[in-house]
Motif scaffolding. Structure first.
Motif, PDB file in Angstrom:
ATOM      1  N   SER A 110      11.942   7.808  -4.521  1.00 41.70           N
ATOM      2  CA  SER A 110      11.580   6.811  -4.925  1.00 41.70           C
ATOM      3  C   SER A 110      11.762   5.546  -4.367  1.00 41.70           C
ATOM      4  N   TRP A 111      13.063   5.735  -3.566  1.00 41.17           N
ATOM      5  CA  TRP A 111      13.689   4.672  -2.813  1.00 41.17           C
ATOM      6  C   TRP A 111      12.946   4.270  -1.685  1.00 41.17           C
ATOM      7  N   LEU A 112      12.321   5.306  -1.042  1.00 40.28           N
ATOM      8  CA  LEU A 112      11.424   5.369   0.227  1.00 40.28           C
ATOM      9  C   LEU A 112       9.892   4.879   0.200  1.00 40.28           C
ATOM     10  N   ALA A 113       9.259   5.297  -0.889  1.00 39.23           N
ATOM     11  CA  ALA A 113       7.864   5.158  -1.260  1.00 39.23           C
ATOM     12  C   ALA A 113       7.348   3.616  -1.064  1.00 39.23           C
ATOM     13  N   PRO A 114       8.370   2.395  -1.562  1.00 43.96           N
ATOM     14  CA  PRO A 114       8.121   1.205  -1.416  1.00 43.96           C
ATOM     15  C   PRO A 114       8.067   0.923  -0.057  1.00 43.96           C
ATOM     16  N   VAL A 115       8.781   1.283   0.789  1.00 41.87           N
ATOM     17  CA  VAL A 115       8.916   0.969   2.124  1.00 41.87           C
ATOM     18  C   VAL A 115       7.550   1.440   2.834  1.00 41.87           C
ATOM     19  N   ALA A 116       7.228   2.476   2.497  1.00 41.26           N
ATOM     20  CA  ALA A 116       5.900   3.221   3.281  1.00 41.26           C
ATOM     21  C   ALA A 116       4.947   2.397   2.728  1.00 41.26           C
ATOM     22  N   GLU A 117       4.664   2.034   1.508  1.00 39.79           N
ATOM     23  CA  GLU A 117       3.539   1.365   0.902  1.00 39.79           C
ATOM     24  C   GLU A 117       3.276  -0.119   1.321  1.00 39.79           C
ATOM     25  N   TRP A 118       4.587  -0.935   1.703  1.00 42.25           N
ATOM     26  CA  TRP A 118       4.462  -2.212   2.205  1.00 42.25           C
ATOM     27  C   TRP A 118       4.488  -2.219   3.889  1.00 42.25           C
ATOM     28  N   ASN A 119       4.449  -1.192   4.390  1.00 41.30           N
ATOM     29  CA  ASN A 119       4.710  -1.016   5.785  1.00 41.30           C
ATOM     30  C   ASN A 119       3.107  -1.359   6.286  1.00 41.30           C
ATOM     31  N   PRO A 120       2.896  -2.419   7.316  1.00 35.33           N
ATOM     32  CA  PRO A 120       1.610  -2.690   7.649  1.00 35.33           C
ATOM     33  C   PRO A 120       0.910  -1.636   8.419  1.00 35.33           C
ATOM     34  N   PHE A 121       1.578  -0.942   8.865  1.00 36.50           N
ATOM     35  CA  PHE A 121       0.898   0.494   9.535  1.00 36.50           C
ATOM     36  C   PHE A 121       0.041   1.096   8.270  1.00 36.50           C
ATOM     37  N   SER A 122       0.753   1.445   7.308  1.00 42.00           N
ATOM     38  CA  SER A 122       0.235   2.052   6.073  1.00 42.00           C
ATOM     39  C   SER A 122      -1.165   1.480   5.771  1.00 42.00           C
ATOM     40  N   ALA A 123      -1.036   0.137   5.590  1.00 39.82           N
ATOM     41  CA  ALA A 123      -2.254  -0.562   5.217  1.00 39.82           C
ATOM     42  C   ALA A 123      -3.324  -0.455   6.054  1.00 39.82           C
ATOM     43  N   THR A 124      -3.174  -0.192   7.624  1.00 32.43           N
ATOM     44  CA  THR A 124      -4.509   0.119   8.392  1.00 32.43           C
ATOM     45  C   THR A 124      -4.814   1.817   8.195  1.00 32.43           C
ATOM     46  N   VAL A 125      -3.829   2.478   7.909  1.00 33.37           N
ATOM     47  CA  VAL A 125      -4.127   3.728   7.549  1.00 33.37           C
ATOM     48  C   VAL A 125      -5.063   4.037   6.444  1.00 33.37           C
ATOM     49  N   LEU A 126      -4.628   3.481   5.278  1.00 30.69           N
ATOM     50  CA  LEU A 126      -5.308   3.456   4.148  1.00 30.69           C
ATOM     51  C   LEU A 126      -6.559   2.801   4.151  1.00 30.69           C
ATOM     52  N   ALA A 127      -6.843   1.734   4.928  1.00 28.50           N
ATOM     53  CA  ALA A 127      -8.004   0.954   5.133  1.00 28.50           C
ATOM     54  C   ALA A 127      -9.029   1.942   5.948  1.00 28.50           C
ATOM     55  N   VAL A 128      -8.743   2.431   6.937  1.00 26.90           N
ATOM     56  CA  VAL A 128      -9.778   3.233   7.806  1.00 26.90           C
ATOM     57  C   VAL A 128     -10.042   4.464   7.038  1.00 26.90           C
ATOM     58  N   ARG A 129      -9.318   5.121   6.116  1.00 31.67           N
ATOM     59  CA  ARG A 129      -9.741   6.190   5.186  1.00 31.67           C
ATOM     60  C   ARG A 129     -10.610   5.782   4.288  1.00 31.67           C
ATOM     61  N   GLU A 130     -10.430   4.759   3.771  1.00 36.99           N
ATOM     62  CA  GLU A 130     -11.341   3.983   2.831  1.00 36.99           C
ATOM     63  C   GLU A 130     -12.856   3.821   3.401  1.00 36.99           C
ATOM     64  N   LEU A 131     -12.828   3.195   4.594  1.00 36.62           N
ATOM     65  CA  LEU A 131     -13.966   2.841   5.317  1.00 36.62           C
ATOM     66  C   LEU A 131     -14.546   4.041   5.868  1.00 36.62           C
ATOM     67  N   PHE A 132     -14.010   5.190   6.176  1.00 35.17           N
ATOM     68  CA  PHE A 132     -14.439   6.476   6.788  1.00 35.17           C
ATOM     69  C   PHE A 132     -14.861   7.224   5.613  1.00 35.17           C
ATOM     70  N   GLY A 133     -14.759   6.969   4.418  1.00 35.00           N
ATOM     71  CA  GLY A 133     -14.888   7.814   3.422  1.00 35.00           C
ATOM     72  C   GLY A 133     -14.308   8.975   3.198  1.00 35.00           C
ATOM     73  N   ASN A 134     -12.686   9.006   3.694  1.00 34.54           N
ATOM     74  CA  ASN A 134     -12.084  10.234   3.823  1.00 34.54           C
ATOM     75  C   ASN A 134     -10.944  10.581   2.745  1.00 34.54           C
ATOM     76  N   LEU A 135     -11.050   9.629   1.550  1.00 37.79           N
ATOM     77  CA  LEU A 135     -10.256   9.796   0.586  1.00 37.79           C
ATOM     78  C   LEU A 135     -10.768  10.869  -0.282  1.00 37.79           C
ATOM     79  N   PRO A 136      -9.847  11.603  -0.942  1.00 33.40           N
ATOM     80  CA  PRO A 136     -10.264  12.586  -2.150  1.00 33.40           C
ATOM     81  C   PRO A 136     -11.019  11.976  -2.983  1.00 33.40           C
ATOM     82  N   ALA A 137     -12.065  12.360  -3.874  1.00 35.88           N
ATOM     83  CA  ALA A 137     -12.716  12.020  -5.088  1.00 35.88           C
ATOM     84  C   ALA A 137     -11.781  11.477  -6.174  1.00 35.88           C
ATOM     85  N   GLY A 138     -10.469  12.265  -6.282  1.00 32.85           N
ATOM     86  CA  GLY A 138      -9.503  11.691  -7.419  1.00 32.85           C
ATOM     87  C   GLY A 138      -8.524  11.088  -7.283  1.00 32.85           C
TER      88      GLY A 138
END
Length: 289
Positions: free
Chosen positions: A221-249
């Motif tokens: 729980s103490w590490l998750a916010p660091v990962a979520e506000w990491n600029p690198f994480s934003a790009t990773v999630l953005a490209v997953r969303e744009l590629f359509g690589n996120l699971p339906a749920g």
């Protein structure tokens, strides 16, 4: 009666200090970029070795960890993990170009090439801008090869060509931003070896304390916010969303960068470029004055 006219040569240090317009600065940058691209062509093993690491990561993570990591909305599905994985591999690959930028600039400083550029009537920032442009071209070529390898292991694009192009654009923007960090590191150390180490040592925590390889929900729980506000994480999630690589749920964490990853990715990258380009050009001017 003869008159002797004496010509006073201008000092090399003043050659690049005149006022140069944006058009000339761009042309100077392209000349430097061409010089670096030709150098890459003459040393093709630099590009080849740059491909080895990301390809190894694709194969190892896809087949060693696939089916072992729980993906929210998909569970322990090996194919879902391969789709989930590739956004992280793509982003990691473009950020690791930082080390090449660091080493290349440090080598030019050590060999005195920067001093030669300094003696020419060219924009001061063109040397760094040209180097980062050349690194961007190399990164784009590596991304193309990596995408082919990803297709071979089962990765697919599900959201159309335009969204895919936008995803690759965000990846290249992130890579370009990080090469400016590499430029600053290269100007701050005394040898290419130190630049390579300095360009890599901080990238491992940055890329692994992120959502690149495991969801933040699986972290303490103490590490998750660091990962979520990491600029690198934003790009990773953005490209997953744009590629359509996120699971339906899949449900993104309830924090702003994870809820708005495309916008966050672009903003983070632009801010990094603005800050580190300013610092790098300032450092370059001090180093050559």
């Amino acid at each position: 009666m003869s008159v002797t006219v004496q010509h006073t040569p201008s000092a090399p240090a003043q050659a690049g200090s005149g006022r140069i317009g944006p058009g000339q600065a761009l042309r100077d940058s392209m000349v430097v970029a061409k010089r670096n691209l030709l150098r890459m062509l003459r040393i093709p093993e630099v590009v080849v070795f740059g491909l080895v690491q990301p390809v190894m990561f694709v194969v190892l993570f896809a087949y060693v960890f696939g089916g072992s990591i729980n993906i929210p909305g998909a569970g322990l599905d090996a194919d879902a993990y391969r789709q989930f994985l590739m956004g992280g591999i793509f982003a990691q690959t473009v950020t690791f170009a930082t080390a090449g930028a660091s080493a290349g600039i440090a080598e030019d400083m050590q060999k005195g090439i920067i001093d030669r550029f300094r003696s020419l009537p060219m924009a001061r920032g063109a040397v760094l801008t040209g180097r980062t442009f050349a690194d961007l071209v190399q990164t784009a070529l590596i991304l193309v090869v990596l995408a082919v390898v990803a297709f071979l292991v089962g990765w697919r694009i599900h959201e159309g060509v335009l969204n895919a192009l936008a995803a690759f654009g965000l990846l290249l923007l992130l890579g370009y931003a990080f090469t400016w960090i590499g430029a600053l590191i290269g100007l701050s150390v005394r040898s290419p070896e130190a630049a390579t180490s300095g360009g890599l040592v901080w990238l491992f925590p940055l890329t692994f304390i992120s959502v690149a390889f495991v969801p933040s929900e699986n972290m303490p729980s103490w590490l998750a916010p660091v990962a979520e506000w990491n600029p690198f994480s934003a790009t990773v999630l953005a490209v997953r969303e744009l590629f359509g690589n996120l699971p339906a749920g899949y449900q993104a964490p309830d924090v702003w960068p994870m809820q708005n990853p495309v916008l966050a990715s672009a903003l983070f990258s632009i801010v990094i470029i603005a800050i580190f380009r300013t610092l790098a050009v300032r450092k370059y001017k001090r180093a050559t004055d």
